[in-house]
Motif scaffolding. Sequence first.
Motif, PDB file in Angstrom:
ATOM      1  N   ARG A 232      28.799 -26.406  28.355  1.00  0.00           N
ATOM      2  CA  ARG A 232      29.445 -26.859  27.125  1.00  0.00           C
ATOM      3  C   ARG A 232      30.963 -26.813  27.276  1.00  0.00           C
ATOM      4  O   ARG A 232      31.549 -25.761  27.508  1.00  0.00           O
ATOM      5  CB  ARG A 232      29.012 -26.001  25.949  1.00  0.00           C
ATOM      6  N   GLN A 233      31.598 -27.982  27.156  1.00  0.00           N
ATOM      7  CA  GLN A 233      33.049 -28.064  27.252  1.00  0.00           C
ATOM      8  C   GLN A 233      33.656 -29.010  26.216  1.00  0.00           C
ATOM      9  O   GLN A 233      34.775 -28.809  25.776  1.00  0.00           O
ATOM     10  CB  GLN A 233      33.479 -28.522  28.657  1.00  0.00           C
ATOM     11  N   MET A 234      32.916 -30.050  25.846  1.00  0.00           N
ATOM     12  CA  MET A 234      33.471 -31.092  24.997  1.00  0.00           C
ATOM     13  C   MET A 234      33.159 -30.847  23.524  1.00  0.00           C
ATOM     14  O   MET A 234      32.222 -30.117  23.181  1.00  0.00           O
ATOM     15  CB  MET A 234      32.934 -32.458  25.428  1.00  0.00           C
ATOM     16  N   VAL A 235      33.954 -31.461  22.663  1.00  0.00           N
ATOM     17  CA  VAL A 235      33.805 -31.374  21.208  1.00  0.00           C
ATOM     18  C   VAL A 235      33.566 -32.782  20.678  1.00  0.00           C
ATOM     19  O   VAL A 235      34.219 -33.737  21.128  1.00  0.00           O
ATOM     20  CB  VAL A 235      35.065 -30.766  20.562  1.00  0.00           C
ATOM     21  N   PRO A 236      32.629 -32.976  19.744  1.00  0.00           N
ATOM     22  CA  PRO A 236      32.367 -34.324  19.244  1.00  0.00           C
ATOM     23  C   PRO A 236      33.623 -34.994  18.686  1.00  0.00           C
ATOM     24  O   PRO A 236      34.467 -34.353  18.060  1.00  0.00           O
ATOM     25  CB  PRO A 236      31.328 -34.098  18.140  1.00  0.00           C
ATOM     26  N   VAL A 237      33.722 -36.289  18.922  1.00  0.00           N
ATOM     27  CA  VAL A 237      34.804 -37.083  18.352  1.00  0.00           C
ATOM     28  C   VAL A 237      34.479 -37.369  16.883  1.00  0.00           C
ATOM     29  O   VAL A 237      33.357 -37.754  16.549  1.00  0.00           O
ATOM     30  CB  VAL A 237      34.982 -38.402  19.127  1.00  0.00           C
ATOM     31  N   GLN A 238      35.433 -37.176  16.014  1.00  0.00           N
ATOM     32  CA  GLN A 238      35.227 -37.401  14.586  1.00  0.00           C
ATOM     33  C   GLN A 238      35.518 -38.858  14.225  1.00  0.00           C
ATOM     34  O   GLN A 238      36.555 -39.399  14.616  1.00  0.00           O
ATOM     35  CB  GLN A 238      36.123 -36.486  13.761  1.00  0.00           C
ATOM     36  N   GLY A 264      39.065 -32.343  20.329  1.00  0.00           N
ATOM     37  CA  GLY A 264      38.883 -31.474  21.488  1.00  0.00           C
ATOM     38  C   GLY A 264      40.166 -31.228  22.249  1.00  0.00           C
ATOM     39  O   GLY A 264      41.264 -31.645  21.852  1.00  0.00           O
ATOM     40  N   ARG A 265      40.016 -30.560  23.406  1.00  0.00           N
ATOM     41  CA  ARG A 265      41.149 -30.202  24.248  1.00  0.00           C
ATOM     42  C   ARG A 265      41.286 -31.066  25.487  1.00  0.00           C
ATOM     43  O   ARG A 265      42.185 -30.843  26.299  1.00  0.00           O
ATOM     44  CB  ARG A 265      41.037 -28.727  24.671  1.00  0.00           C
ATOM     45  N   ARG A 266      40.399 -32.042  25.631  1.00  0.00           N
ATOM     46  CA  ARG A 266      40.468 -32.951  26.780  1.00  0.00           C
ATOM     47  C   ARG A 266      40.441 -34.386  26.285  1.00  0.00           C
ATOM     48  O   ARG A 266      39.840 -34.697  25.254  1.00  0.00           O
ATOM     49  CB  ARG A 266      39.292 -32.705  27.739  1.00  0.00           C
ATOM     50  N   ALA A 267      41.087 -35.259  27.027  1.00  0.00           N
ATOM     51  CA  ALA A 267      41.066 -36.676  26.679  1.00  0.00           C
ATOM     52  C   ALA A 267      39.665 -37.235  26.858  1.00  0.00           C
ATOM     53  O   ALA A 267      38.906 -36.800  27.736  1.00  0.00           O
ATOM     54  CB  ALA A 267      42.054 -37.443  27.560  1.00  0.00           C
ATOM     55  N   VAL A 268      39.300 -38.196  26.011  1.00  0.00           N
ATOM     56  CA  VAL A 268      37.991 -38.844  26.114  1.00  0.00           C
ATOM     57  C   VAL A 268      38.198 -40.332  26.386  1.00  0.00           C
ATOM     58  O   VAL A 268      39.222 -40.920  26.047  1.00  0.00           O
ATOM     59  CB  VAL A 268      37.152 -38.650  24.826  1.00  0.00           C
ATOM     60  N   ARG A 269      37.183 -40.933  27.018  1.00  0.00           N
ATOM     61  CA  ARG A 269      37.264 -42.337  27.382  1.00  0.00           C
ATOM     62  C   ARG A 269      37.267 -43.244  26.155  1.00  0.00           C
ATOM     63  O   ARG A 269      36.733 -42.896  25.106  1.00  0.00           O
ATOM     64  CB  ARG A 269      36.096 -42.711  28.292  1.00  0.00           C
ATOM     65  N   ALA A 297      43.801 -35.560  23.736  1.00  0.00           N
ATOM     66  CA  ALA A 297      43.430 -34.450  22.863  1.00  0.00           C
ATOM     67  C   ALA A 297      44.348 -34.408  21.646  1.00  0.00           C
ATOM     68  O   ALA A 297      45.569 -34.553  21.763  1.00  0.00           O
ATOM     69  CB  ALA A 297      43.502 -33.135  23.629  1.00  0.00           C
ATOM     70  N   GLY A 298      43.748 -34.241  20.471  1.00  0.00           N
ATOM     71  CA  GLY A 298      44.523 -34.133  19.248  1.00  0.00           C
ATOM     72  C   GLY A 298      45.065 -35.438  18.701  1.00  0.00           C
ATOM     73  O   GLY A 298      45.853 -35.423  17.758  1.00  0.00           O
ATOM     74  N   GLN A 299      44.636 -36.559  19.262  1.00  0.00           N
ATOM     75  CA  GLN A 299      45.131 -37.853  18.792  1.00  0.00           C
ATOM     76  C   GLN A 299      43.968 -38.732  18.322  1.00  0.00           C
ATOM     77  O   GLN A 299      42.791 -38.384  18.480  1.00  0.00           O
ATOM     78  CB  GLN A 299      45.925 -38.562  19.891  1.00  0.00           C
TER      79      GLN A 299
END
Length: 328
Positions: A232-238, A264-269, A297-299
């Motif tokens: 587990r590392q990723m957080v769902p995108v809202q 989350g704390r990592r960029a997602v595709r 992350a955070g955007q």
Amino acid sequence: MILGRMPIRLARAVVPSALVLGGLVALVAPGGAAGADGYVFSRTSSAQAGKVTTVRASVNYDRADPRRVCRLTARTPAGRSLKPIAKPARASTSRVGWKIKIPRIGPAGTWSYRIACPGSTTDSGTFEVAPARIKVGVSDAQFVGLPLTYQDDETYGWAARIANPSAGFEIREIDVRAVFRDSAGRIVTTVSLEDFATLTARETGLVSGRVTIEGEVPATVSVSAVGDVAKRQMVPVQIRDLRLVTSSDTPVSLSVRGEAFNVGRRAVRGAYALAVYDAQGRLLNATSVNYRPPVPAGQSRGIDEELGQGGAGTAARVEAFWPASPDT
């Protein structure tokens, strides 16, 4: 951490030597990698997470000393020692063995091992651990004909829900396969999506797309999916402010707008899925969007897609799924 020890049964006869992991065997001719005391080792290349891996080594030497023992240490890519699931069992001739279990969540990557025997004779090496592959839950697979003004009348939208019921791991690099069949059960066409999405723990998502079929009319669609078990590392995108916009034209054209926020704390595709349903849950339109800029992350990123005309019925709701797939 020492995984096990046992006396080595002495044997003067020269026999081939093997190190076995996960059922893969590599043989080395006697003397091919012998140490000063006559030990012979070999290496293998791979194992799989979630499997019991048996490690065996054959050793050959001339000094008759029943008190001699060999020790095996296996370490994860992060350097953590792995405990055995069973103590070594006495074997024939000069073969000794250890049983270890690679955890289901890996970690995947390059593992290392070290076998130490009396007389300062040692052998070390590495082997690759592949992620465990599991089936992804799939439900509510549907398709609909799309009379799009900018494409022909043989374009179909399809969608299905995918789910990860586990709270202990996430599923990455999910591969999806949609099979369209005619009324006689014959395959009309197949759509494959590789590394489509990541499902975080206990997350339900959406997979969708479009396909053009010439000359035949599909009657059913079945969707299957498999992915890699991962820590587990990723957080769902809202998804925020998602809404369906209809044009004032006749026939009505559909558009979807909203916002995807990466908490989350990592960029997602930059890839996501869209589907439109009527009040009874029947699919009216669907598509997938790829190759958008990643979301740091955070955007957030805006969602603004023109879907065109949908199937027969009145649109009642729209669903969007922006997977938390790491942007690597």
